[in-house]
Design a protein around this motif. Structure first.
Motif, short mmCIF file in Angstrom:
data_model
loop_
_atom_site.label_atom_id
_atom_site.label_comp_id
_atom_site.label_asym_id
_atom_site.label_seq_id
_atom_site.Cartn_x
_atom_site.Cartn_y
_atom_site.Cartn_z
N ILE A 14 0.84 -1.20 0.00
CA ILE A 14 0.00 0.00 0.00
C ILE A 14 0.88 1.25 0.00
CG2 ILE A 14 -1.63 1.36 1.37
CD1 ILE A 14 -2.84 -1.29 2.32
N GLY A 15 1.95 1.22 0.81
CA GLY A 15 2.88 2.34 0.82
C GLY A 15 3.51 2.56 -0.54
N TYR A 16 3.88 1.47 -1.21
CA TYR A 16 4.44 1.57 -2.57
C TYR A 16 3.45 2.23 -3.51
CZ TYR A 16 4.92 -0.17 -7.36
OH TYR A 16 4.95 -0.27 -8.72
N LEU A 17 2.16 1.82 -3.43
CA LEU A 17 1.14 2.39 -4.31
C LEU A 17 0.96 3.88 -4.06
CD1 LEU A 17 -1.62 -0.40 -4.26
CD2 LEU A 17 0.00 0.13 -6.10
N VAL A 18 0.93 4.27 -2.77
CA VAL A 18 0.74 5.68 -2.44
C VAL A 18 1.89 6.53 -2.98
CG1 VAL A 18 0.66 7.35 -0.54
CG2 VAL A 18 -0.69 5.25 -0.41
N TYR A 19 3.12 6.12 -2.73
CA TYR A 19 4.27 6.89 -3.20
C TYR A 19 4.35 6.89 -4.73
CZ TYR A 19 6.39 7.71 1.37
OH TYR A 19 6.64 8.15 2.64
N THR A 20 3.89 5.82 -5.37
CA THR A 20 3.97 5.72 -6.83
C THR A 20 2.87 6.52 -7.51
OG1 THR A 20 4.92 3.49 -6.67
CG2 THR A 20 3.99 4.13 -8.79
N LEU A 21 1.65 6.43 -6.98
CA LEU A 21 0.50 7.04 -7.65
C LEU A 21 0.28 8.49 -7.26
CD1 LEU A 21 -2.02 4.05 -7.37
CD2 LEU A 21 -0.54 4.66 -9.30
N ASP A 22 0.88 8.91 -6.16
CA ASP A 22 0.68 10.29 -5.69
C ASP A 22 1.51 11.25 -6.55
OD1 ASP A 22 0.09 12.57 -4.35
OD2 ASP A 22 1.05 12.01 -2.46
N LYS A 23 0.88 11.80 -7.57
CA LYS A 23 1.57 12.69 -8.51
C LYS A 23 1.60 14.14 -8.02
CE LYS A 23 2.22 9.30 -11.35
NZ LYS A 23 3.57 8.70 -11.48
N LYS A 24 0.75 14.46 -7.05
CA LYS A 24 0.71 15.83 -6.50
C LYS A 24 1.15 15.80 -5.04
CE LYS A 24 -2.99 17.35 -9.60
NZ LYS A 24 -4.34 17.96 -9.68
N LYS A 25 2.42 15.49 -4.86
CA LYS A 25 2.93 15.28 -3.50
C LYS A 25 2.93 16.55 -2.67
CE LYS A 25 5.75 11.19 -4.34
NZ LYS A 25 5.17 10.87 -5.65
N GLU A 26 2.96 17.73 -3.33
CA GLU A 26 2.90 18.97 -2.57
C GLU A 26 1.50 19.17 -1.98
OE1 GLU A 26 4.00 18.90 -5.70
OE2 GLU A 26 6.16 19.22 -5.48
N THR A 27 0.48 18.93 -2.80
CA THR A 27 -0.90 19.13 -2.35
C THR A 27 -1.36 17.99 -1.45
OG1 THR A 27 -1.36 20.28 -4.42
CG2 THR A 27 -3.26 19.58 -3.12
N PHE A 28 -0.98 16.77 -1.79
CA PHE A 28 -1.38 15.58 -1.02
C PHE A 28 -0.12 14.82 -0.59
CE2 PHE A 28 -4.79 16.39 -4.13
CZ PHE A 28 -5.85 16.60 -3.27
N PRO A 29 0.55 15.28 0.46
CA PRO A 29 1.77 14.61 0.91
C PRO A 29 1.50 13.16 1.30
CG PRO A 29 1.46 16.73 2.01
CD PRO A 29 0.20 16.43 1.30
N ALA A 30 2.47 12.30 1.03
CA ALA A 30 2.29 10.87 1.29
C ALA A 30 2.04 10.54 2.77
CB ALA A 30 3.50 10.10 0.76
#
Length: 397
Positions: A14-30
């Motif tokens: 799940i952590g891998y998916l979040v870090y991989t799919l989260d393209k807007k890390k500034e708006t939605f930090p992991a």
């Protein structure tokens, strides 16, 4: 045994998916996204039964997280802003604990019975900062080395000083006897300076040994030994393992920046520790959500919101006062001080301290746990999500 490992493998995926799919890390930090997922997973039996001990966080996860933060932190930035970083990590810690503790004691009286020692215990739990996601956001939005350096540098050092303060206050809470001022000051100096001394020695030995080890794989093995050896040695002689790891990492950082010969080693080391760091953070923040979920069902939420707002206010007052009074060749602006104050997100150390309180037990431990976990969740969610729009707004202004 295999069945017990499956849930943790799922969490890692799940952590891998979040870090991989989260393209807007500034708006939605992991990290806050992982905490939200952890809260949702807590209703599923296979995850709600998972536990993580304070010993595992402290002795396995924490040394690795501290080491990678320290050795990647440029020593030039530490030298440039050392007066600010040290002041916030020492005087700032004491001021924040006292202000927050007094407010918790005064406000809690309208909602629940809480001793002054318990109020201080909650205050010290909420003092350490964890800028895992914040620093990356600030770097992208501001490109302000003063803010990012002070936030990250303060976090590394105040992890150690806050644990020392927590140990003293926990002793008071469990034995109902406040420590003497001289005794507490002596203990603080011994634990802090002892940890720094062990970190300096370990870092220096590593900086000498690395030149004789030409295989990158062996050099990485040596870095793992360094991170955990200085930590366990410091803890064995009852000094700060946290400050030992941070100091050793900073010595290693200094070695890298002084010698261009080790560039290839730095690249290999970065690759290994980055993977390890992301794996640990994925498990840690998901577990924070899972562990916190049962403690959030209480009737103290009005008190929690009030204390959270006061905590933000006192953080701002502390940063403003300490940095204005601290002499520095690179003075901070009012906007920079505000960003430093709002960046004090809570994280791994605070969770470890809560679990430590749970281990000791006591009549007030459930209330301390409920209030502390609730404020940590608010901090991780609200502050992490707010820092990007605030930084963007300040840049526009």
């Amino acid at each position: 045994m295999l069945q017990e490992a499956y849930p943790y493998l799922i969490l890692l995926f799940i952590g891998y998916l979040v870090y991989t799919l989260d393209k807007k890390k500034e708006t939605f930090p992991a990290p806050p996204m992982l905490v939200l997922i952890g809260l949702a997973l807590s209703v599923i039996p296979i995850f709600s039964q998972l536990t993580i001990s304070e010993e595992f966080i402290y002795h396995v996860m924490l040394p690795a997280l501290l080491f990678v933060s320290a050795y990647q932190f440029p020593v030039s930035m530490l030298n440039r802003y050392k007066s600010m970083i040290i002041s916030l990590s020492t005087i700032g810690i004491i001021v924040a604990i006292l202000l927050t503790g007094l407010t918790i004691y005064a406000a809690a009286g309208f909602f629940v019975s809480l001793s002054f020692a318990a109020a201080l215990l909650i205050a010290v739990i909420l003092t350490p900062t964890d800028p895992v996601s914040v620093v990356n956001i600030l770097s992208a939005d501001l490109n302000d080395e003063l803010v990012t350096s002070v936030v990250e540098g303060e976090s590394m050092i105040n992890d150690g000083t806050s644990i020392v303060a927590f140990t003293l206050i926990l002793s008071w809470y469990t034995h109902q006897q406040p420590p003497g001022f001289v005794e507490a000051g002596t203990e603080l100096l011994y634990v802090s300076l002892g940890g720094i001394a062990i970190g300096l020695a370990g870092g220096w030995l590593f900086s000498q040994a690395v030149h004789f080890t030409h295989e990158q794989s062996y050099q990485i093995m040596l870095s793992i030994i360094l991170a955990y050896a200085v930590f366990f040695l410091a803890e064995a002689v009852h000094v700060s393992g946290v400050l030992a790891v941070v100091t050793a990492g900073l010595v290693l950082s200094r070695t890298f920046y002084q010698s261009k010969k080790e560039t290839h080693f730095r690249e290999a080391l970065d690759d290994f520790w980055e993977i390890l760091e992301l794996s640990i953070l994925s498990l840690l923040f998901l577990m924070i959500g899972i562990l916190a979920a049962p403690t959030l069902l209480h009737s103290y939420w009005l008190l929690v919101v009030i204390l959270f707002l006061f905590m933000l206010l006192f953080r701002w007052i502390t940063v403003e006062g300490v940095l204005l009074l601290t002499p520095s060749r690179h003075p901070s602006s009012r906007k920079e001080r505000f960003l430093i104050s709002i960046s004090g997100v809570k994280g791994a150390i605070s969770v470890y301290l809560i679990l430590k309180v749970q281990e000791t037990g006591g009549s007030g431990s459930e209330i301390i746990t409920a209030i502390s976990f609730s404020i940590i969740i608010l901090s991780l969610l609200l502050q992490s999500f707010a820092i990007h729009p605030l930084a963007k707004y300040i840049v526009k202004k």
